[in-house]
Scaffold this motif. Structure first.
Motif, PDB file in Angstrom:
ATOM      1  N   GLY A 218       0.814  -1.212   0.000  1.00 60.55           N
ATOM      2  CA  GLY A 218       0.000   0.000   0.000  1.00 60.55           C
ATOM      3  C   GLY A 218       0.847   1.262   0.000  1.00 60.55           C
ATOM      4  N   LEU A 219       1.933   1.243   0.795  1.00 60.38           N
ATOM      5  CA  LEU A 219       2.845   2.398   0.805  1.00 60.38           C
ATOM      6  C   LEU A 219       3.506   2.576  -0.555  1.00 60.38           C
ATOM      7  N   ALA A 220       3.955   1.460  -1.149  1.00 63.17           N
ATOM      8  CA  ALA A 220       4.564   1.547  -2.479  1.00 63.17           C
ATOM      9  C   ALA A 220       3.550   2.028  -3.506  1.00 63.17           C
ATOM     10  N   GLY A 221       2.305   1.530  -3.400  1.00 65.94           N
ATOM     11  CA  GLY A 221       1.268   1.977  -4.327  1.00 65.94           C
ATOM     12  C   GLY A 221       0.949   3.442  -4.160  1.00 65.94           C
ATOM     13  N   LEU A 222       0.973   3.934  -2.915  1.00 68.06           N
ATOM     14  CA  LEU A 222       0.719   5.352  -2.667  1.00 68.06           C
ATOM     15  C   LEU A 222       1.809   6.217  -3.287  1.00 68.06           C
ATOM     16  N   VAL A 223       3.078   5.791  -3.114  1.00 67.45           N
ATOM     17  CA  VAL A 223       4.191   6.532  -3.729  1.00 67.45           C
ATOM     18  C   VAL A 223       4.040   6.537  -5.246  1.00 67.45           C
ATOM     19  N   GLY A 224       3.704   5.382  -5.809  1.00 69.57           N
ATOM     20  CA  GLY A 224       3.517   5.312  -7.252  1.00 69.57           C
ATOM     21  C   GLY A 224       2.363   6.169  -7.726  1.00 69.57           C
ATOM     22  N   ALA A 225       1.270   6.223  -6.951  1.00 70.80           N
ATOM     23  CA  ALA A 225       0.126   7.049  -7.329  1.00 70.80           C
ATOM     24  C   ALA A 225       0.483   8.533  -7.330  1.00 70.80           C
ATOM     25  N   VAL A 226       1.233   8.972  -6.308  1.00 70.26           N
ATOM     26  CA  VAL A 226       1.660  10.378  -6.258  1.00 70.26           C
ATOM     27  C   VAL A 226       2.583  10.696  -7.430  1.00 70.26           C
ATOM     28  N   TRP A 227       3.517   9.775  -7.705  1.00 69.93           N
ATOM     29  CA  TRP A 227       4.433   9.981  -8.837  1.00 69.93           C
ATOM     30  C   TRP A 227       3.654  10.124 -10.141  1.00 69.93           C
ATOM     31  N   LEU A 228       2.655   9.287 -10.323  1.00 75.66           N
ATOM     32  CA  LEU A 228       1.848   9.327 -11.544  1.00 75.66           C
ATOM     33  C   LEU A 228       1.030  10.608 -11.615  1.00 75.66           C
ATOM     34  N   TRP A 229       0.483  11.024 -10.472  1.00 75.86           N
ATOM     35  CA  TRP A 229      -0.316  12.252 -10.445  1.00 75.86           C
ATOM     36  C   TRP A 229       0.511  13.464 -10.877  1.00 75.86           C
TER      37      TRP A 229
END
Length: 363
Positions: A218-229
């Motif tokens: 979940g933490l990795a997915g959150l970082v990836g989501a912010v990067w994508l945003w």
């Protein structure tokens, strides 16, 4: 917006600036060099025909430019943001009230209801939620498209009416809808992809390992989501001002953000903090009125129609203030990156000179 910056018919409002996708030639030499200049002399002041100086911008200038646009063009911005806020919040308030009614019905049915009755009640709740999401998406499409047009005119100090903003935004609404549907799905998808392995292990019975893996994922997915945003946050502006398609706008945003990801993240975080502060300022008196009217915010009466309407009015005020500010920050970030990478300021200065010459000729 379809004409080049230097061409418009006499007697009509000058068109908004064209934003060609390719780089433009730079101008001048390094500050302090050239005939008659001392090496320590400050650079000449950049022209400012509109809400920002036509040069690379700092954080304060981006935020100030967005606020100045709201104040200078309020006659056009207010009907857009207020209309979108009222429309979307009216549906949200109605849907919330209906959902609460369905929830109470589910509670009453819990002990002696048939499976068919429970499924029907749940379907009604999902229907109201889906309606709210659709109306919110339509509001985002209209607000983003039209407010981006207003900001593009404000950079050159050009007037723009509500009708002109709609006329320029309308051809891109379908593409904007596709983009604003795709972006949340991409962000959500990468977050879910991070959670999925741990959740699958947890469901399979490996609870301890599954929970730990789900947390890390979940933490990795959150970082990836912010990067994508951040990578694709300039895509809506590129779509509107460069008349790009959905995929081309995503690629354009990625190109402009490359090498400036952390800077753009910082600007967006500051903008979000300001939006949060405005929301809190608006919510404070609304909460006091709510408390005085309902008496107990934790009671079931907090879901009454009176309570929902009071809350909705506060949400309308917050959205009316924050929608144009958000659109302004994103649009000015796009222009700042174009200025830094492609000398867009040269094109904008030429357009401003054309406007000035046209006004002198008319006078």
């Amino acid at each position: 917006m379809n004409d080049s910056p230097g061409r418009h018919s006499p007697g009509s409002s000058p068109p908004g600036p064209q934003y060609p996708p390719g780089p433009q030639p730079g101008y001048g030499g390094p500050a302090g060099q050239g005939w008659g200049h001392h090496p320590w002399a400050p650079p000449p002041r950049a022209p400012q025909p509109g809400v920002i100086p036509l040069r690379p911008l700092g954080l304060g200038e981006i935020l100030k430019g967005s606020l100045t646009t709201m104040l200078s063009y309020w006659r056009t911005i207010l009907p857009i943001s207020l209309g979108v806020a009222i429309g979307t919040q009216a549906v949200t308030t109605a849907a919330t009230g209906i959902w609460q009614k369905d929830s109470e019905a589910l509670d009453r049915l819990r002990d002696n209801a048939s499976a068919r009755q429970v499924l029907d009640a749940m379907a009604d709740s999902l229907g109201t939620l889906g309606l709210t999401m659709i109306v919110g998406l339509i509001g985002s499409i209209l607000a983003t498209s039209m407010l981006t047009v207003v900001v593009s005119r404000a950079v050159l100090g050009r007037p723009v009416s509500l009708g002109e903003a709609w006329h320029n935004a309308r051809p891109q609404l379908t593409r904007m809808a596709g983009l604003l549907c795709l972006l949340p799905l991409m962000v959500l998808g990468i977050f879910v992809a991070g959670l999925a392995p741990g959740l699958l292990l947890y469901v399979a019975g490996v609870e301890a390992m599954g929970a730990a893996l789900a947390l890390l994922g979940g933490l990795a997915g959150l970082v990836g989501a912010v990067w994508l945003w951040i990578r694709y946050c300039l895509a809506p502006t590129a779509l509107m001002l460069e008349k790009q398609g959905v995929i081309a706008s995503l690629r354009r945003s990625a190109k402009l953000v490359r090498g400036a990801w952390w800077r753009i993240l910082g600007v967006q975080i500051v903008a979000l903090l300001l939006i949060f502060a405005v929301t809190m300022i608006v919510d404070t008196p609304v909460s006091l009125i709510h408390l005085a009217t309902i008496g107990d915010l934790e009671s079931t009466s907090s879901f009454s129609w009176t309570s929902l309407i009071i809350t909705g009015v506060g949400a309308v005020i917050s959205s009316t203030l924050t929608l144009p500010f958000t659109a302004g920050v994103t649009s000015l970030l796009y222009m700042d990156q174009r200025i830094r990478r492609e000398s867009l300021d040269v094109e904008l200065i030429r357009a401003a000179d054309v406007d000035r010459n046209s006004q002198d000729s008319a006078a």
